[in-house]
Write a protein that holds these residues in place. Structure first.
Motif, PDB file in Angstrom:
ATOM      1  N   ILE A 169      15.010 -36.472  12.933  1.00  0.00           N
ATOM      2  CA  ILE A 169      14.624 -35.179  13.520  1.00  0.00           C
ATOM      3  C   ILE A 169      15.433 -34.057  12.876  1.00  0.00           C
ATOM      4  N   ARG A 198       8.033 -34.615  12.486  1.00  0.00           N
ATOM      5  CA  ARG A 198       9.147 -34.337  13.391  1.00  0.00           C
ATOM      6  C   ARG A 198       8.775 -34.704  14.825  1.00  0.00           C
ATOM      7  N   TYR A 255      14.059 -33.275   9.360  1.00  0.00           N
ATOM      8  CA  TYR A 255      12.798 -32.526   9.383  1.00  0.00           C
ATOM      9  C   TYR A 255      13.011 -31.101   9.903  1.00  0.00           C
TER      10      TYR A 255
END
Length: 587
Positions: free
Chosen positions: A386, A426, A389
């Protein structure tokens, strides 16, 4: 110092092998270097170790150079070789001089005068190695040790000639060293062969560099290939980078302009020319990188060069802005060529950042799918992806604000399409992070959001066919999300009983002891705690039959017989008895 003695390799003496004694020169050197500083590039620490070992060897052999008041030099001769430690003494002297030279080479980057001292110490190391080679000509030394001494001498001689830029003689010395080690690697055990091959790999870039400086133009391709495979470290790394920059500088004279997004921009800054000429080579090198570590290093090198070039262009922009203020140019609304060149270089930097983070994300995804071998070590988690991204989306947001591209609708559509793709990925990993904590409803909603983004990408990509070439496959993501949704629904159903029953029991406090509910199973964590509820204590009161009370009602109506005849009558004693009674004499 005690650790130095424990880690020192054992050197055989003449008593152990009366015909001749071997000495594993390269093995002794490599073990000493790895254990005493060179694993971290600390040449000063290794030099101190060589000095301490020399002192111990001289003391053990009784080979002292005078006393504390006067120095008396002694030479080791062939007749003195009753012990192989005399050879080790000369080897340590050569290693001490070599390590000091390498230490000075590190310091010479900021103090150029130390280069003269560096050359003197290298010559001293080569002189000691020649002395070692002559001593090894003794019949007491075996053939393998003689060859290793010759290779060691050739290596140090090549280092001296390399620093003096005597390319032909350096190449001859390195080739001799390489030939000897290749022959030794083919003749001995695999353990020793690995050391010999490592030494060959170390000197191969030096040989190619010497060949290029002699005039072999094909050697530059070999050097570039070695750069891709991670070779040419240490002393060769700086020279290789300087060589590449020199070659690009020669080509930069022919470059005058660059075309991007339908606009031709003149390139007047030499640093920008050199960077743009090497851009294609750097991208090809990244594509051909053999492993992720090399690829990451090449990405960092490219980004560092790009930042330096952008800084140079920014300085020119400041000078151009001052000149424009003085001339009061009326055409101030148009983006200048220098500003457009700055936007182009910023575009290269941001795209490189996106590619680097995407490469790191692919590596983490592969590790995420692998089973954890060691549970004690922290493995990759969806939160790590995460973060990557997020950085990619931030770079794409900066791309859409570049000066000179605000009215380029095709460019803006491409950036928005890429943003949707990375938003989908994401969102996918955010959903996976919710799955790990068993938040099924939140994860299901996020999977639906991923499908929404993916379908939107597919609908917009029809008008931009060339924009999805460098992007991750959206169709593959859709298939993966569909599979994850079914797995999520199954896991949620299987987890319903536990999630609905166990927390309810934990919230409602039931004080029924275990002995009263033996026929009913219930998960009770207090049973394994410090105060398990097994029985009721103190126990409750229970009713029991009372003890009867008897009342004697007939006693009042019973006439008892007289007992006067059985009771003794007390006689009268008069005054004398009265007095005795008072004073207690009669009792």
């Amino acid at each position: 110092m005690a650790a130095d003695r424990q880690n020192e390799a054992k050197v055989p003496t003449l008593d152990e092998n009366k015909e001749n004694f071997p000495m594993f020169v390269l093995q002794i050197i490599k073990e000493s270097q790895q254990q005493h500083g060179l694993r971290h590039g600390d040449y000063q620490r290794y030099r101190g170790y060589c000095s301490r070992r020399l002192r111990r060897l001289r003391k053990t052999l009784g080979f002292k150079m005078g006393n504390r008041h006067k120095f008396v030099g002694k030479k080791i001769t062939v007749e003195m070789l009753s012990d192989s430690r005399y050879l080790l003494l000369v080897l340590m002297e050569a290693e001490r001089a070599w390590s000091y030279a390498m230490q000075l080479k590190q310091e010479a980057n900021t103090e150029p005068r130390k280069r003269f001292h560096l050359l003197a110490r290298l010559r001293k190391a080569a002189k000691h190695s020649e002395k070692l080679e002559k001593l090894c000509e003794s019949p007491r030394v075996d053939a393998k040790t003689k060859l290793e001494a010759q290779a060691y001498t050739a290596y140090l001689t090549g280092m001296v000639e390399f620093e003096l830029q005597e390319w032909k003689r350096a190449m001859e010395a390195f080739n001799k060293c390489k030939t000897i080690y290749e022959k030794l690697a083919s003749a001995f055990t695999e353990e020793l062969a690995v050391l010999y091959r490592q030494r060959v790999d170390e000197i191969s870039p030096n040989i190619r560099y010497c060949a290029y400086n002699i005039g072999d133009q094909n050697a530059i391709n070999d050097l570039m290939q070695m750069r891709l495979t991670g070779g040419g470290g240490g002393m060769m790394a700086e020279k290789l980078e300087a060589l590449i920059t020199q070659a690009r500088t020669k080509q930069a004279a022919t470059m005058s302009e660059v075309e991007w997004r339908g606009r031709t921009v003149p390139v007047k800054i030499d640093k920008a020319r050199i960077f743009l000429l090497g851009l294609a080579d750097n991208e090809a090198a990244i594509a051909q990188a053999s492993n992720e570590e090399t690829k990451e290093h090449l990405y960092e090198t490219l980004l560092a060069e790009c930042r330096d070039t952008i800084q140079a262009v920014r300085e020119e922009l400041k000078a151009e802005a001052k000149q424009r203020e003085r001339s009061s140019d009326s055409d101030s609304g148009k983006v200048s060529n220098m500003q457009f060149l700055h936007s182009y270089l910023t575009y290269i930097k941001l795209c490189t950042l996106v590619k680097r983070n995407e490469s790191m994300a692919h590596t983490l995804q592969a590790k995420l799918k692998e089973p954890e071998a060691d549970e004690t070590k922290r493995g990759p988690r969806p939160q790590d992806l995460i973060r990557l991204y997020d950085i990619i989306l931030q770079s794409l947001a900066e791309l859409s604000t570049l000066q000179g591209l605000e009215d380029d609708h095709t460019f803006q559509k491409e950036v928005s399409l890429k943003t949707l793709v990375y938003k989908a990925y994401r969102c996918f990993f955010i959903a996976q992070s919710y799955v790990l904590v068993k938040k099924w409803s939140e994860a299901l909603v996020l999977y639906e959001r991923v499908l929404k983004y993916a379908k939107e990408v597919q609908s917009k990509a029809k008008s931009l066919n060339n924009s999805l070439k460098d992007l991750p496959d959206v169709q593959e993501l859709i298939a993966e999300v569909s599979a994850e949704k079914y797995s999520l629904q199954a896991a949620a159903i299987l987890d319903t009983d536990d999630t609905a029953e166990v927390p309810a029991q934990q919230q409602v406090k039931d004080n029924t002891p275990l002995c009263d509910r033996l026929e009913t199973f219930r998960l009770d964590t207090t049973l394994v705690g410090k105060h398990p509820n097994l029985v009721q204590f103190p126990p409750d009161f229970q009713p029991i039959p009372c003890k009867p009370l008897f009342f004697d009602l007939a006693l009042n109506h019973v006439a008892f017989p007289p007992l006067d005849d059985k009771v003794e009558q007390k006689g009268k004693g008069g005054l004398t008895g009265y007095i005795k009674g008072i004073f207690g004499f009669g009792s």
